[in-house]
Every structure is written in structure tokens, then in C-alpha cells.
Write a protein that holds these residues in place. Structure first.
Motif, mmCIF file in Angstrom:
data_model
loop_
_atom_site.group_PDB
_atom_site.id
_atom_site.type_symbol
_atom_site.label_atom_id
_atom_site.label_comp_id
_atom_site.label_asym_id
_atom_site.label_seq_id
_atom_site.Cartn_x
_atom_site.Cartn_y
_atom_site.Cartn_z
ATOM 1 N N ALA A 217 0.831 -1.209 0.000
ATOM 2 C CA ALA A 217 0.000 0.000 0.000
ATOM 3 C C ALA A 217 0.865 1.258 0.000
ATOM 4 N N LEU A 218 1.923 1.269 0.795
ATOM 5 C CA LEU A 218 2.819 2.417 0.821
ATOM 6 C C LEU A 218 3.493 2.627 -0.529
ATOM 7 N N ALA A 219 3.749 1.531 -1.225
ATOM 8 C CA ALA A 219 4.507 1.596 -2.471
ATOM 9 C C ALA A 219 3.644 1.866 -3.695
ATOM 10 N N SER A 220 2.337 1.969 -3.517
ATOM 11 C CA SER A 220 1.446 2.144 -4.663
ATOM 12 C C SER A 220 0.744 3.483 -4.600
ATOM 13 N N SER A 232 -0.050 8.515 2.502
ATOM 14 C CA SER A 232 0.147 8.732 3.938
ATOM 15 C C SER A 232 0.086 7.406 4.689
ATOM 16 N N ILE A 233 0.562 7.439 5.927
ATOM 17 C CA ILE A 233 0.492 6.241 6.770
ATOM 18 C C ILE A 233 -0.963 5.846 6.984
ATOM 19 N N ARG A 234 -1.812 6.822 7.185
ATOM 20 C CA ARG A 234 -3.238 6.532 7.378
ATOM 21 C C ARG A 234 -3.820 5.841 6.152
ATOM 22 N N GLU A 235 -3.529 6.354 4.979
ATOM 23 C CA GLU A 235 -4.054 5.754 3.755
ATOM 24 C C GLU A 235 -3.554 4.316 3.592
ATOM 25 N N ALA A 236 -2.255 4.106 3.837
ATOM 26 C CA ALA A 236 -1.697 2.758 3.725
ATOM 27 C C ALA A 236 -2.273 1.826 4.780
ATOM 28 N N PHE A 237 -2.479 2.347 5.987
ATOM 29 C CA PHE A 237 -3.030 1.543 7.074
ATOM 30 C C PHE A 237 -4.440 1.066 6.741
ATOM 31 N N VAL A 238 -5.267 1.966 6.231
ATOM 32 C CA VAL A 238 -6.643 1.595 5.886
ATOM 33 C C VAL A 238 -6.654 0.576 4.756
ATOM 34 N N ARG A 239 -5.846 0.802 3.751
ATOM 35 C CA ARG A 239 -5.837 -0.126 2.624
ATOM 36 C C ARG A 239 -5.290 -1.491 3.028
ATOM 37 N N ALA A 240 -4.208 -1.501 3.806
ATOM 38 C CA ALA A 240 -3.629 -2.763 4.251
ATOM 39 C C ALA A 240 -4.599 -3.544 5.126
ATOM 40 N N LEU A 286 -12.377 13.134 19.260
ATOM 41 C CA LEU A 286 -11.244 13.482 20.099
ATOM 42 C C LEU A 286 -10.352 12.275 20.381
ATOM 43 N N MET A 287 -10.960 11.093 20.493
ATOM 44 C CA MET A 287 -10.208 9.888 20.814
ATOM 45 C C MET A 287 -9.698 9.163 19.577
ATOM 46 N N LEU A 288 -10.146 9.607 18.396
ATOM 47 C CA LEU A 288 -9.807 8.909 17.160
ATOM 48 C C LEU A 288 -8.377 9.224 16.737
ATOM 49 N N ASP A 289 -7.632 8.190 16.396
ATOM 50 C CA ASP A 289 -6.293 8.375 15.846
ATOM 51 C C ASP A 289 -6.380 8.611 14.334
ATOM 52 N N GLY A 290 -5.261 9.007 13.756
ATOM 53 C CA GLY A 290 -5.176 9.114 12.302
ATOM 54 C C GLY A 290 -4.911 10.505 11.769
ATOM 55 N N LYS A 291 -5.069 11.532 12.604
ATOM 56 C CA LYS A 291 -4.871 12.897 12.119
ATOM 57 C C LYS A 291 -3.418 13.116 11.699
ATOM 58 N N GLN A 292 -2.491 12.820 12.603
ATOM 59 C CA GLN A 292 -1.073 13.007 12.298
ATOM 60 C C GLN A 292 -0.617 12.028 11.217
ATOM 61 N N ALA A 293 -1.129 10.799 11.273
ATOM 62 C CA ALA A 293 -0.747 9.786 10.289
ATOM 63 C C ALA A 293 -1.221 10.161 8.887
ATOM 64 N N GLY A 294 -2.272 10.985 8.810
ATOM 65 C CA GLY A 294 -2.754 11.429 7.512
ATOM 66 C C GLY A 294 -1.849 12.444 6.857
ATOM 67 N N ARG A 295 -0.911 13.003 7.614
ATOM 68 C CA ARG A 295 0.022 13.997 7.074
ATOM 69 C C ARG A 295 1.396 13.413 6.779
#
Length: 365
Positions: A217-220, A232-240, A286-295
Motif C-alpha cells: 500500500a505504501l509503495a502504490s 500517507s500512513i493513514r491511507e496505507a493503514f486503511v488499505r492494508a 477526540l479519541m480517534l487516531d489518524g490525524k497526524q498519520a494522515g500527514r
């Protein structure tokens, strides 16, 4: 909407404002197929192989990447882990990272991989705006409430890695692709940290396939949901995570791994299913992760935007303001009537659009 804002509309408009205008978290889609990976290098490197010499003098090293290949245990896993690590090595080269690989079977280094990992971390800058990436590829164990990543020789525990990273005042990304990796979130979570684990707990001890899907996912560039020419890490995480889910469905098997991501420092982690939800309360957001990983991105394409450290900081500051504005409206809608909402947005979105235009002007066509 002002003429100025309309004029600045471009290919990054979706990233800048649509999700905010709707007051919804950025939605992500399901995936039905594996993405093609970057062609891995087939050459065998020594246990520690850094690539800064491969970069031209005019090119800036964008950060550091340590790829750790753990003990295979069985011969069948050796080519699997090598393939995953080759994808990471190629990503590091493309993204202009100082890349080190530890743990190859061909290495005859007298030091253990545990010592090599500790020394590699000791030699890196601890205070830098540029990120440190660590990808752990292999198996993990969890016993007596201690989570470990299996190395050739002595293993490394979550607490050891926590101690080694304690002095780092720079963005740190740890991707633990191993089984029983969930407790690494509890140990490593903190400010300016992004931690991804293949499992939600130490008790998910079967072989984890998440690393295969995450590397691909990171490589595509197909994983690029917001069309900013980077994954982004978030995008790769969701796809993986979706890829893992579809694998177990196709095999008609009960899933034995459930990946987590943590980037808000609370040490709890979030599943991909929660990131895909379109309607959340302010408390849930507020408790949801992914904001920083999206950048945070590793660019798999040669013509990605060339951000400077200053520009990245300006972008993060503006996006923090955008997130805060969204939360204020969700918490108190009456304070932001519809006829005034666009004015509030424009004060942030115009500078953000101008910033993207500035970066695009200095990036490859």
C-alpha cells in the motif's frame, strides 16, 4: 466564497476543504485488490546498509529509515520477509531517506542484531524536524506480559525500544508488522509518535500478514485517496487492513490479526473500521487516531511535492487550525451559522491553498 478562494482551487481542493465543509472526518474507501508493489531490489545487502552516498549532493536527505528483518523461524518465511524489506528499502531510496537494513541472513557481522539496532539508533540525530521510520518485519511473542520482536539472537522487547527512543525529539514512526505486536503501542505511544501494529494485542500470536499489505500500500500511488501525489500512513493503514480482511474472507477463515494505529499519544490505538466511519460524535473524534498519520508520507513517485521543513510546519499549523474549527462547530453548531461558516473556513483555506501553490511551483511538473 470569494473570487480569491475560487481562483486558488486546484487538484488539492478535496484535501483542503471538502471534508471540513461537511464537518465529517475524511472518509476512506474499501479496497478489493492488492496494489502493485514497487519493484524490489534483488541484490543482497549486508546487515547494515546505508544509502546516503547514492543521493546527489543537491538532494536533501528527508529522514532516516531502519528496516529490521527478524528471525524467520522457518525457511518458508525468509523469502517473504526479504520481499517486504526490499519494498521498504526501495521506498527509502525513492523518498530520499538514509536507509539502514538490519538482520539479513547473509550477514556475518559478529555483533548481534540487537546490538546493531541499538547502535544504529545511537548514531542518529535525536533532535530534528525530519522523521525517523522503523519497520519491524518478522515474528513476535508475548509472554509474562512482555511483548518482544524476534531477532536473530537476543530479541528486542517493547520496553527496550521505548528506552532507546526516549531521548528522540523528532517525529518517530514505528511499524511493527509482527504477531503479538499490539503491546508496542502501549509502550511507544507519545507526542509526535505514530505507532502501527499488525495485531490489537499480544494474544494474537499467529503469523501476521499485515506487513505484506502495508508495504504494498505504501509503495502504490493507487493508495493515494486525497490525490496529493503521496501515500500517507493513514491511507496505507486503511488499505492494508482491508487487504488483510479480504484475505481471511477469501480463505473462509477467522481473522487472527487486527491492526491498530496510534498517533494521538493515548496508547490505545484505533482500528481501520473506526477510521472509515463517516459520522462520529465530538467525543469520538477526540479519541480517534489518524490525524497526524494522515500527514506523514513516504513518497512512492519521483515527482512528489518538494516540501521544505518550514512549509511542512506551516501546513501542519494550518491543518491544526482547521481541525480545531471543525471540532468547535461540532461541539457548538449554533456558534457557527451556515451564513458565516464559509467566512471562517476561508481564513484558513486561502493560506493553505496558497501554500500548496507555493510548493507546487517549486516541485517537478
Amino acid at each position: 466564497m470569494s473570487d480569491r478562494l475560487k481562483m486558488l482551487r486546484g487538484k488539492h481542493w478535496a484535501k483542503l476543504g471538502i471534508a471540513t465543509v461537511l464537518c465529517l472526518p475524511t472518509s476512506t474507501m474499501g479496497w478489493g485488490q492488492d496494489a502493485p508493489a514497487v519493484d524490489p531490489s534483488t541484490s543482497s545487502e549486508v546487515s547494515q546498509d546505508s544509502n546516503p552516498a547514492d543521493l546527489k549532493d543537491s538532494e536533501l536527505v528527508r529522514g532516516d529509515l531502519i528496516v529490521v528483518v527478524g528471525a524467520a523461524g522457518e525457511e518458508t518465511y525468509e523469502p517473504v520477509f526479504l520481499e517486504w524489506s526490499n519494498t521498504w528499502m526501495q521506498l527509502g531510496k525513492t523518498a530520499k531517506l538514509n536507509t539502514i537494513r538490519i538482520g539479513e541472513a547473509a550477514s556475518n557481522n559478529e555483533q548481534s542484531d540487537l546490538q546493531l539496532l541499538e547502535e544504529a539508533l545511537q548514531e542518529l540525530e535525536t533532535d530534528s524536524p525530519r522523521p525517523l521510520w522503523i519497520s519491524l518485519i518478522g515474528h513476535g511473542t508475548f509472554a509474562r506480559n512482555v511483548a518482544k520482536f524476534n531477532l536473530r539472537g537476543p530479541d528486542v522487547s517493547a520496553d527496550q525500544l521505548k528506552d532507546w527512543l526516549a531521548g528522540f525529539k523528532r517525529p518517530v514512526v514505528v511499524i511493527n508488522n509482527a504477531s503479538s505486536s499490539g503491546p508496542f503501542i502501549n509502550a511507544l505511544s507519545g507526542p509526535d509518535r505514530i505507532i502501527v501494529t499488525a495485531t490489537k494485542s499480544g494474544n494474537e500470536q499467529n503469523f501476521a500478514r499485515f506487513g505484506q499489505y502495508f508495504a504494498k500500500a505504501l509503495a502504490s500511488i493507487d493508495s493515494d485517496l486525497d490525490h496529493d501525489d503521496a501515500v500517507s500512513i493513514r491511507e496505507a493503514f486503511v488499505r492494508a487492513s482491508k487487504g488483510v480482511e479480504l484475505f481471511y474472507e477469501a480463505e473462509d477463515r477467522i481473522a487472527t490479526e487486527h491492526a491498530l494505529i496510534d498517533d494521538n499519544g493515548d496508547g490505545l490505538g484505533t482500528k481501520a473500521d473506526d477510521l472509515r466511519k463517516k459520522v462520529l460524535t465530538p467525543e469520538q473524534l477526540l479519541m480517534l487516531d489518524g490525524k497526524q498519520a494522515g500527514r506523514m508520507t513516504v513518497a512512492p513517485v519521483a515527482n512528489s511535492l518538494n516540501w521544505t521543513d518550514d512549509q511542512l510546519q506551516r501546513r501542519d499549523d494550518l491543518e491544526d487550525q482547521l481541525d480545531a474549527l471543525r471540532m468547535q462547530r461540532l461541539s457548538n453548531p449554533a456558534a457557527f451559522p451556515d451564513n458565516q461558516w464559509a467566512d471562517h473556513l476561508e481564513k484558513i483555506l486561502v493560506p493553505l491553498a496558497e501554500l500548496y501553490h507555493e510548493v507546487e511551483s517549486n516541485s517537478p511538473p
